[in-house]
Design an enzyme around this catalytic site. Structure first.
Site, mmCIF file in Angstrom:
data_model
loop_
_atom_site.group_PDB
_atom_site.id
_atom_site.type_symbol
_atom_site.label_atom_id
_atom_site.label_comp_id
_atom_site.label_asym_id
_atom_site.label_seq_id
_atom_site.Cartn_x
_atom_site.Cartn_y
_atom_site.Cartn_z
ATOM 1 N NE ARG A 152 -9.821 4.283 -6.068
ATOM 2 C CZ ARG A 152 -9.287 5.503 -6.070
ATOM 3 N NH1 ARG A 152 -8.502 5.878 -7.060
ATOM 4 N NH2 ARG A 152 -9.542 6.355 -5.102
ATOM 5 C CB THR A 167 -17.654 2.941 -15.016
ATOM 6 O OG1 THR A 167 -18.776 3.792 -14.762
ATOM 7 C CG2 THR A 167 -17.502 2.734 -16.513
ATOM 8 N NE ARG A 187 -21.300 8.578 -6.006
ATOM 9 C CZ ARG A 187 -20.184 7.980 -6.398
ATOM 10 N NH1 ARG A 187 -19.938 7.799 -7.685
ATOM 11 N NH2 ARG A 187 -19.310 7.541 -5.517
ATOM 12 C CG ASN A 189 -17.969 11.664 -10.048
ATOM 13 O OD1 ASN A 189 -17.537 12.402 -9.165
ATOM 14 N ND2 ASN A 189 -18.086 10.359 -9.882
ATOM 15 C CE1 TYR A 198 -19.251 10.922 -17.014
ATOM 16 C CE2 TYR A 198 -19.373 10.680 -14.624
ATOM 17 C CZ TYR A 198 -18.740 10.415 -15.831
ATOM 18 O OH TYR A 198 -17.601 9.657 -15.860
ATOM 19 C CG HIS A 222 -23.928 9.798 -11.784
ATOM 20 N ND1 HIS A 222 -23.300 10.567 -10.842
ATOM 21 C CD2 HIS A 222 -22.929 9.187 -12.493
ATOM 22 C CE1 HIS A 222 -21.979 10.429 -10.971
ATOM 23 N NE2 HIS A 222 -21.741 9.596 -11.963
ATOM 24 C CE1 TYR A 267 -13.421 2.359 -15.703
ATOM 25 C CE2 TYR A 267 -11.164 3.108 -16.011
ATOM 26 C CZ TYR A 267 -12.371 3.179 -15.340
ATOM 27 O OH TYR A 267 -12.537 4.075 -14.316
#
EC number: 1.6.99.1
Length: 400
Positions: free
Chosen positions: A349, A38, A244, A195, A197, A192, A376
């Site tokens: 990352r 993201t 995922r 994490n 969500y 997804h 971001y």
């Protein structure tokens, strides 16, 4: 930005990381995957992929032929969202921009998969209220945290336990988003369910205290995720679908390893996927977030969970497994993990800060540091201006 200090790279070119593998219909030339990242550069209003920078950003990271790129999380519908600067794939304008991105990735002979992302309680309730949308989750009597509860009540948009009809609507939206992705040129989609969500909120007993067929047992908590998987598979084919999961994750107030039955919950999901696979509907991959990274906002080495591992998945699910979480600075771990011929490694990352990361992994070259402050930020800085290794040498980064 200089190179990462106190890090000794290891060349991985002689490992399975650089052996080809078939994922769905895609013949990957190596197993270093770009997982969903993201970046909050989408344009508002409209949740449109950034017209100025997104094509270049993805093209830079697709430069090594045969790379699997899973896009940043992408909303199937307005109700799925709640962040102004994350992209969607429901409107003609969004699809037009995604088509350009997929074309650029394919021109580099790499592959594009879209992550389909529904926020649930991680959304901003005030943003949803502004747009006349519900603030959804599995249940209505447990919030992600006190701050979200306060925001929701202040916005007069309290958390809503979605109805069975609303679940069906979400399933339809996943299907349409998958169809839109393929029509725009994507090679597949990742669902997804990690994490913290919405789908993960149904899997976790902390966030799901429903008493209908979507809660109360391992089988019921898995129902929504599996319904989405089945519907998307029926729409575009199993070879174009991945899933995922984050069994040990605590991000967005998930239970992680503190929940004694958490491995059993995910073992059930994986078992159901394998059962479908044996019936001719094997997904392209399962993507697991490592217990090495229980919260993506923490830096490397922080928030590690040492009470379990994802190894249990291999004895249940017999297809390819992508594993992501703090691998870039631990090539010695990668060397061991990829000995299993089904394993791919996601690098997050450091794919942000190293557009040529695959070359660096292969040759054991130093890595560019990343700048967390620009992850971001609505700017080209920290997005499309990270240099390749050769460019970094010309900038004198090796001397910093």
């Amino acid at each position: 930005m200089p190179f990462v200090k106190d890090f000794k790279p290891q060349a991985l070119g002689d490992t399975n990381l650089f052996k080809p593998i078939k994922i769905g219909n895609n013949e990957l030339l190596h197993r270093a995957v770009i997982p969903p990242l993201t970046r909050m550069r989408a344009q508002h209003p409209g949740n449109i992929p950034n017209r100025d920078w997104a094509v270049e950003y993805y093209a830079q990271r697709a430069q090594r032929p045969g790379t699997l790129i899973i896009t940043e999380g992408t909303f199937p519908s307005p109700q799925s969202g709640g962040y102004d600067n994350a992209p969607g794939i429901w409107s003609e304008e969004q699809i037009k921009e995604w088509t350009k991105i997929f074309k650029a990735i394919h021109e580099n002979k790499s592959f594009a998969w879209v992550q389909l992302w529904v926020l649930g309680w991680a959304a901003f309730p005030d943003t949803l209220a502004r747009d006349g949308l519900r603030y959804d989750s599995a249940s209505d009597n447990v919030y992600m945290n006190a701050e979200q509860e306060e925001k929701a009540k202040k916005a007069n948009n309290p958390q809503h336990s979605i109805t069975k009809d609303e679940i069906k609507q979400y399933v339809k939206e996943y299907v349409q988003a998958a169809k839109n992705s393929i029509a725009a040129g994507a090679d597949g989609v990742e669902i997804h369910s990690a994490n913290g969500y919405l789908l993960n909120q149904f899997l976790d007993p902390h966030s799901n205290n429903r008493t209908d067929e979507y809660g109360g047992s391992i089988e019921n908590r898995a129902r929504f995720t599996l319904e989405v998987v089945d519907a998307v598979v029926d729409a575009i084919g199993p070879e174009k679908v991945g899933l995922r999961l984050s069994p040990y994750g605590v991000f967005n107030s998930m239970s992680g390893g503190a929940e004694t039955g958490i491995v059993a919950q995910y073992a059930y999901v994986l078992g159901e996927l394998e059962r479908r696979a044996k019936a001719g509907k094997r997904l392209a991959f399962v993507h697991l977030v490592e217990p090495r990274v229980t919260n993506p906002f923490l830096t490397e080495g922080e928030g590690e969970y040492n009470g379990g591992s994802n190894k249990f998945a291999y004895s249940i699910w017999k297809g390819p497994i992508i594993r992501a979480g703090n691998f870039a600075l631990h090539p010695e771990v990668v060397r061991e993990e990829v000995k299993d011929p089904r394993t791919l490694i996601g690098y997050g990352r450091f794919f942000i800060s190293n557009p040529d990361l695959v070359d660096r992994l292969e040759k054991g070259l130093p890595l560019n540091k990343y700048d967390r402050d620009t992850f971001y930020k609505m700017s080209a800085e920290g997005y499309i201006d990270y240099p390749t290794y050769e460019e970094a040498l010309k900038l004198g980064w090796d001397k910093n």
